[in-house]
Motif scaffolding. Structure first.
Motif, PDB file in Angstrom:
ATOM      1  N   GLY A 139     -16.321   0.399   6.683  1.00 21.48           N
ATOM      2  CA  GLY A 139     -15.525   1.307   7.498  1.00 21.48           C
ATOM      3  C   GLY A 139     -14.856   0.552   8.634  1.00 21.48           C
ATOM      4  N   ILE A 140     -14.053   1.268   9.385  1.00 25.54           N
ATOM      5  CA  ILE A 140     -13.261   0.667  10.463  1.00 25.54           C
ATOM      6  C   ILE A 140     -13.746   1.201  11.798  1.00 25.54           C
ATOM      7  N   ALA A 141     -14.103   0.302  12.693  1.00 24.63           N
ATOM      8  CA  ALA A 141     -14.514   0.719  14.029  1.00 24.63           C
ATOM      9  C   ALA A 141     -13.290   1.223  14.783  1.00 24.63           C
ATOM     10  N   VAL A 142     -13.379   2.454  15.272  1.00 19.73           N
ATOM     11  CA  VAL A 142     -12.270   3.049  16.018  1.00 19.73           C
ATOM     12  C   VAL A 142     -12.801   3.644  17.319  1.00 19.73           C
ATOM     13  N   ALA A 143     -11.948   3.616  18.336  1.00 16.87           N
ATOM     14  CA  ALA A 143     -12.298   4.205  19.628  1.00 16.87           C
ATOM     15  C   ALA A 143     -12.128   5.719  19.543  1.00 16.87           C
ATOM     16  N   THR A 144     -13.049   6.411  20.181  1.00 13.72           N
ATOM     17  CA  THR A 144     -12.982   7.870  20.224  1.00 13.72           C
ATOM     18  C   THR A 144     -13.717   8.333  21.484  1.00 13.72           C
ATOM     19  N   ARG A 145     -13.952   9.582  21.610  1.00 13.87           N
ATOM     20  CA  ARG A 145     -14.702  10.130  22.757  1.00 13.87           C
ATOM     21  C   ARG A 145     -15.877  10.940  22.221  1.00 13.87           C
ATOM     22  N   PHE A 161       0.852  -1.184   0.000  1.00 16.03           N
ATOM     23  CA  PHE A 161       0.000   0.000   0.000  1.00 16.03           C
ATOM     24  C   PHE A 161       0.887   1.233   0.000  1.00 16.03           C
ATOM     25  N   LEU A 162       0.287   2.403  -0.141  1.00 18.00           N
ATOM     26  CA  LEU A 162       1.023   3.666  -0.174  1.00 18.00           C
ATOM     27  C   LEU A 162       0.667   4.456   1.083  1.00 18.00           C
ATOM     28  N   PRO A 163       1.538   4.397   2.112  1.00 11.83           N
ATOM     29  CA  PRO A 163       1.189   4.929   3.437  1.00 11.83           C
ATOM     30  C   PRO A 163       0.771   6.401   3.458  1.00 11.83           C
ATOM     31  N   GLY A 164       1.491   7.264   2.771  1.00 11.80           N
ATOM     32  CA  GLY A 164       1.149   8.685   2.783  1.00 11.80           C
ATOM     33  C   GLY A 164      -0.207   8.964   2.166  1.00 11.80           C
ATOM     34  N   ARG A 165      -0.490   8.297   1.068  1.00 11.48           N
ATOM     35  CA  ARG A 165      -1.779   8.487   0.398  1.00 11.48           C
ATOM     36  C   ARG A 165      -2.917   7.942   1.250  1.00 11.48           C
ATOM     37  N   LEU A 166      -2.670   6.818   1.919  1.00 14.77           N
ATOM     38  CA  LEU A 166      -3.693   6.236   2.787  1.00 14.77           C
ATOM     39  C   LEU A 166      -3.991   7.149   3.970  1.00 14.77           C
ATOM     40  N   ARG A 167      -2.956   7.650   4.632  1.00 14.62           N
ATOM     41  CA  ARG A 167      -3.175   8.555   5.781  1.00 14.62           C
ATOM     42  C   ARG A 167      -3.916   9.815   5.344  1.00 14.62           C
ATOM     43  N   SER A 168      -3.496  10.358   4.215  1.00 16.03           N
ATOM     44  CA  SER A 168      -4.148  11.558   3.690  1.00 16.03           C
ATOM     45  C   SER A 168      -5.627  11.301   3.417  1.00 16.03           C
ATOM     46  N   ALA A 169      -5.938  10.141   2.829  1.00 17.84           N
ATOM     47  CA  ALA A 169      -7.339   9.801   2.551  1.00 17.84           C
ATOM     48  C   ALA A 169      -8.123   9.630   3.847  1.00 17.84           C
ATOM     49  N   LEU A 170      -7.540   8.970   4.832  1.00 20.74           N
ATOM     50  CA  LEU A 170      -8.228   8.790   6.118  1.00 20.74           C
ATOM     51  C   LEU A 170      -8.549  10.141   6.751  1.00 20.74           C
ATOM     52  N   GLU A 171      -7.611  11.060   6.705  1.00 18.07           N
ATOM     53  CA  GLU A 171      -7.842  12.393   7.272  1.00 18.07           C
ATOM     54  C   GLU A 171      -8.900  13.154   6.479  1.00 18.07           C
ATOM     55  N   LEU A 174     -11.316  11.912   4.491  1.00 19.81           N
ATOM     56  CA  LEU A 174     -12.632  11.275   4.529  1.00 19.81           C
ATOM     57  C   LEU A 174     -13.262  11.261   5.918  1.00 19.81           C
ATOM     58  N   ASN A 175     -12.454  11.535   6.939  1.00 17.87           N
ATOM     59  CA  ASN A 175     -12.924  11.453   8.326  1.00 17.87           C
ATOM     60  C   ASN A 175     -12.496  12.695   9.108  1.00 17.87           C
ATOM     61  N   PRO A 176     -12.936  13.872   8.660  1.00 18.68           N
ATOM     62  CA  PRO A 176     -12.446  15.114   9.290  1.00 18.68           C
ATOM     63  C   PRO A 176     -12.836  15.266  10.752  1.00 18.68           C
ATOM     64  N   ASP A 177     -13.853  14.557  11.212  1.00 17.34           N
ATOM     65  CA  ASP A 177     -14.301  14.684  12.607  1.00 17.34           C
ATOM     66  C   ASP A 177     -13.576  13.747  13.561  1.00 17.34           C
ATOM     67  N   LEU A 178     -12.731  12.865  13.023  1.00 15.29           N
ATOM     68  CA  LEU A 178     -12.023  11.919  13.892  1.00 15.29           C
ATOM     69  C   LEU A 178     -10.710  12.524  14.385  1.00 15.29           C
ATOM     70  N   PRO A 179     -10.374  12.291  15.658  1.00 13.29           N
ATOM     71  CA  PRO A 179      -9.102  12.786  16.190  1.00 13.29           C
ATOM     72  C   PRO A 179      -7.928  11.983  15.618  1.00 13.29           C
ATOM     73  N   PRO A 180      -6.727  12.528  15.714  1.00  8.64           N
ATOM     74  CA  PRO A 180      -5.547  11.855  15.153  1.00  8.64           C
ATOM     75  C   PRO A 180      -5.327  10.434  15.665  1.00  8.64           C
ATOM     76  N   ASP A 181      -5.624  10.164  16.933  1.00  6.33           N
ATOM     77  CA  ASP A 181      -5.405   8.802  17.437  1.00  6.33           C
ATOM     78  C   ASP A 181      -6.380   7.807  16.807  1.00  6.33           C
ATOM     79  N   ALA A 182      -7.587   8.238  16.477  1.00  6.56           N
ATOM     80  CA  ALA A 182      -8.543   7.361  15.797  1.00  6.56           C
ATOM     81  C   ALA A 182      -8.113   7.123  14.347  1.00  6.56           C
ATOM     82  N   ILE A 183      -7.563   8.147  13.713  1.00  6.81           N
ATOM     83  CA  ILE A 183      -7.030   7.995  12.348  1.00  6.81           C
ATOM     84  C   ILE A 183      -5.886   6.985  12.360  1.00  6.81           C
ATOM     85  N   GLU A 184      -5.024   7.095  13.354  1.00  6.47           N
ATOM     86  CA  GLU A 184      -3.895   6.164  13.456  1.00  6.47           C
ATOM     87  C   GLU A 184      -4.375   4.742  13.719  1.00  6.47           C
TER      88      GLU A 184
END
Length: 186
Positions: free
Chosen positions: A98-104, A48-58, A60-70
């Motif tokens: 989608g991916i279930a992630v922990a958040t607050r 996979f292409l890590p930079g492109r994937l992280r950028s897409a996650l951010e 597509l999911n602007p309301d998620l905090p950085p730890d949930a993106i990670e």
């Protein structure tokens, strides 16, 4: 009878041109290698292409905090299934559901959210890329796929091309080569 006017590289160029005509970015696979000037992969066993994937996650999911993106990044890039088929089923579920992630939540209490990997409502907002001669290494196996199709940095398809001008080229030989990839670099 063979046709010296037709070659596998000519077919590869035609495939890349077609992908480009429908909006894909085309990148030579060697340009994505870890030690190349614009290399996007950290290791040759990354499919996979890590930079492109992280950028897409951010994106597509602007309301998620950085730890949930990670957490989402980790869940999609570290297989949780031992076999290729089970891994593909798991990946498909992450891609579609989608991916279930922990958040607050707003009160600071533990909650869960779904991180999207793909925008199904507006496919044009996803990043589409195709790479040719994409090298992968797993264990002692080194393989180079003719064409790999990516969406948001995730590989969605592999095309194995054969020289249509060669009498030895066949769909069966392409299939056998893809099976080799499945076994050696799952």
């Amino acid at each position: 009878m063979t046709n010296p006017q037709v070659s596998e590289s000519l077919l590869e160029d035609a495939a890349l041109a077609w992908f480009e005509s429908i909006g894909y970015a085309v990148v030579p696979g060697p340009d994505l290698l870890p030690n190349s000037p614009g290399g996007e992969r950290r290791r040759l066993d990354e499919g996979f292409l890590p930079g492109r994937l992280r950028s897409a996650l951010e994106r597509l999911n602007p309301d998620l905090p950085p730890d949930a993106i990670e957490e989402a990044f980790r869940k999609v890039t570290v297989p949780d299934s031992p076999g290729l088929i089970a891994g593909n089923h798991s990946f498909h579920r992450l891609l579609t559901d989608g991916i279930a992630v922990a958040t607050r939540n707003g009160e600071g209490e533990d909650a869960y959210a779904r991180a999207r990997l793909f925008d199904f409502d507006d496919p044009g907002s996803n990043e589409w890329l195709v790479a040719n001669q994409f090298s992968m290494v797993e264990g002692r196996h080194h393989r180079r796929a003719d064409v790999v199709v990516f969406a948001n940095g995730l590989p969605l398809g592999v095309l194995e091309l054969k020289n249509p001008g060669s009498a030895a080229a066949s769909a069966e030989s392409a299939y056998r080569q893809l099976r080799t990839y499945q076994h050696e670099i799952p």
